[in-house]
Design a protein around this motif. Structure first.
Motif, PDB file in Angstrom:
ATOM      1  N   LEU A  82       0.835  -1.201   0.000  1.00 16.15           N
ATOM      2  CA  LEU A  82       0.000   0.000   0.000  1.00 16.15           C
ATOM      3  C   LEU A  82       0.869   1.250   0.000  1.00 16.15           C
ATOM      4  O   LEU A  82       1.626   1.472   0.945  1.00 16.15           O
ATOM      5  N   GLY A  83       0.775   2.054  -1.036  1.00 17.96           N
ATOM      6  CA  GLY A  83       1.495   3.327  -1.081  1.00 17.96           C
ATOM      7  C   GLY A  83       2.988   3.157  -1.137  1.00 17.96           C
ATOM      8  O   GLY A  83       3.545   2.733  -2.140  1.00 17.96           O
ATOM      9  N   SER A  84       3.683   3.458  -0.023  1.00 24.54           N
ATOM     10  CA  SER A  84       5.140   3.417  -0.013  1.00 24.54           C
ATOM     11  C   SER A  84       5.655   2.026   0.354  1.00 24.54           C
ATOM     12  O   SER A  84       4.958   1.231   0.990  1.00 24.54           O
ATOM     13  N   PHE A  85       6.899   1.757  -0.048  1.00 28.03           N
ATOM     14  CA  PHE A  85       7.521   0.475   0.262  1.00 28.03           C
ATOM     15  C   PHE A  85       9.035   0.619   0.266  1.00 28.03           C
ATOM     16  O   PHE A  85       9.592   1.566  -0.283  1.00 28.03           O
ATOM     17  N   TYR A  86       9.694  -0.331   0.932  1.00 21.80           N
ATOM     18  CA  TYR A  86      11.146  -0.399   1.027  1.00 21.80           C
ATOM     19  C   TYR A  86      11.593  -1.789   0.604  1.00 21.80           C
ATOM     20  O   TYR A  86      10.973  -2.784   0.990  1.00 21.80           O
ATOM     21  N   VAL A  87      12.661  -1.862  -0.183  1.00 22.83           N
ATOM     22  CA  VAL A  87      13.261  -3.136  -0.558  1.00 22.83           C
ATOM     23  C   VAL A  87      14.720  -3.108  -0.128  1.00 22.83           C
ATOM     24  O   VAL A  87      15.445  -2.169  -0.460  1.00 22.83           O
ATOM     25  N   GLY A  88      15.126  -4.112   0.631  1.00 23.04           N
ATOM     26  CA  GLY A  88      16.511  -4.237   1.078  1.00 23.04           C
ATOM     27  C   GLY A  88      17.164  -5.430   0.418  1.00 23.04           C
ATOM     28  O   GLY A  88      16.537  -6.479   0.258  1.00 23.04           O
ATOM     29  N   VAL A  89      18.433  -5.274   0.016  1.00 25.39           N
ATOM     30  CA  VAL A  89      19.182  -6.340  -0.642  1.00 25.39           C
ATOM     31  C   VAL A  89      20.461  -6.590   0.161  1.00 25.39           C
ATOM     32  O   VAL A  89      21.279  -5.686   0.323  1.00 25.39           O
ATOM     33  N   ASP A  90      20.614  -7.802   0.664  1.00 29.35           N
ATOM     34  CA  ASP A  90      21.800  -8.210   1.411  1.00 29.35           C
ATOM     35  C   ASP A  90      22.570  -9.204   0.551  1.00 29.35           C
ATOM     36  O   ASP A  90      22.145 -10.349   0.391  1.00 29.35           O
ATOM     37  N   ALA A  91      23.685  -8.743  -0.029  1.00 30.65           N
ATOM     38  CA  ALA A  91      24.487  -9.577  -0.921  1.00 30.65           C
ATOM     39  C   ALA A  91      25.502 -10.387  -0.112  1.00 30.65           C
ATOM     40  O   ALA A  91      26.046  -9.900   0.880  1.00 30.65           O
ATOM     41  N   SER A  92      25.765 -11.606  -0.548  1.00 28.96           N
ATOM     42  CA  SER A  92      26.718 -12.464   0.161  1.00 28.96           C
ATOM     43  C   SER A  92      28.162 -12.019  -0.049  1.00 28.96           C
ATOM     44  O   SER A  92      29.052 -12.473   0.665  1.00 28.96           O
ATOM     45  N   GLY A  93      28.396 -11.131  -1.017  1.00 30.33           N
ATOM     46  CA  GLY A  93      29.742 -10.623  -1.261  1.00 30.33           C
ATOM     47  C   GLY A  93      29.705  -9.227  -1.849  1.00 30.33           C
ATOM     48  O   GLY A  93      28.701  -8.822  -2.455  1.00 30.33           O
ATOM     49  N   ASP A  94      30.793  -8.492  -1.678  1.00 26.10           N
ATOM     50  CA  ASP A  94      30.856  -7.103  -2.145  1.00 26.10           C
ATOM     51  C   ASP A  94      30.906  -6.965  -3.666  1.00 26.10           C
ATOM     52  O   ASP A  94      30.750  -5.865  -4.189  1.00 26.10           O
TER      53      ASP A  94
END
Length: 106
Positions: A82-94
């Motif tokens: 609904l409306g706003s949202f956040y997506v986070g990405v945690d990578a296993s390596g740089d």
């Protein structure tokens, strides 16, 4: 390019990032389904979470092969985002490359 531009159904297109990251957006319609798609490469994986209105709406892990893109997606029913949202990405390596789209197909 890991993912093409999503066209008119797209709310967000992140064409190319490396390592951990994320993004925030708004404008999600409550009457349409929401699709989060993530592609990555480089060996390893990315853990992706999506939140809207303080609640987690999606979580997925995408394997990131070397030399080709791995792709994963999650589809949420109308009204979940609904409306706003956040997506986070945690990578296993740089050095993991990733891209993402959020779409609301009509």
């Amino acid at each position: 390019m890991l993912l093409p531009h999503p066209g008119p159904d797209g709310l967000v297109w992140v064409p190319d990032q490396v390592g951990d990251g994320g993004f925030v957006s708004g404008g999600a319609w409550s009457t349409l389904p929401t699709v989060l798609t993530v592609a990555c490469e480089g060996g390893g994986s990315v853990q992706v979470t999506m939140e809207s209105q303080g609640a987690q709406t999606a979580s997925l892990t995408v394997d990131c092969p070397v030399g080709t893109a791995g792709v994963g997606s999650a589809t949420m029913a109308p009204g979940v985002v609904l409306g706003s949202f956040y997506v986070g990405v945690d990578a296993s390596g740089d050095t993991i490359r990733w891209a993402a789209t959020v779409t609301q197909p009509e």
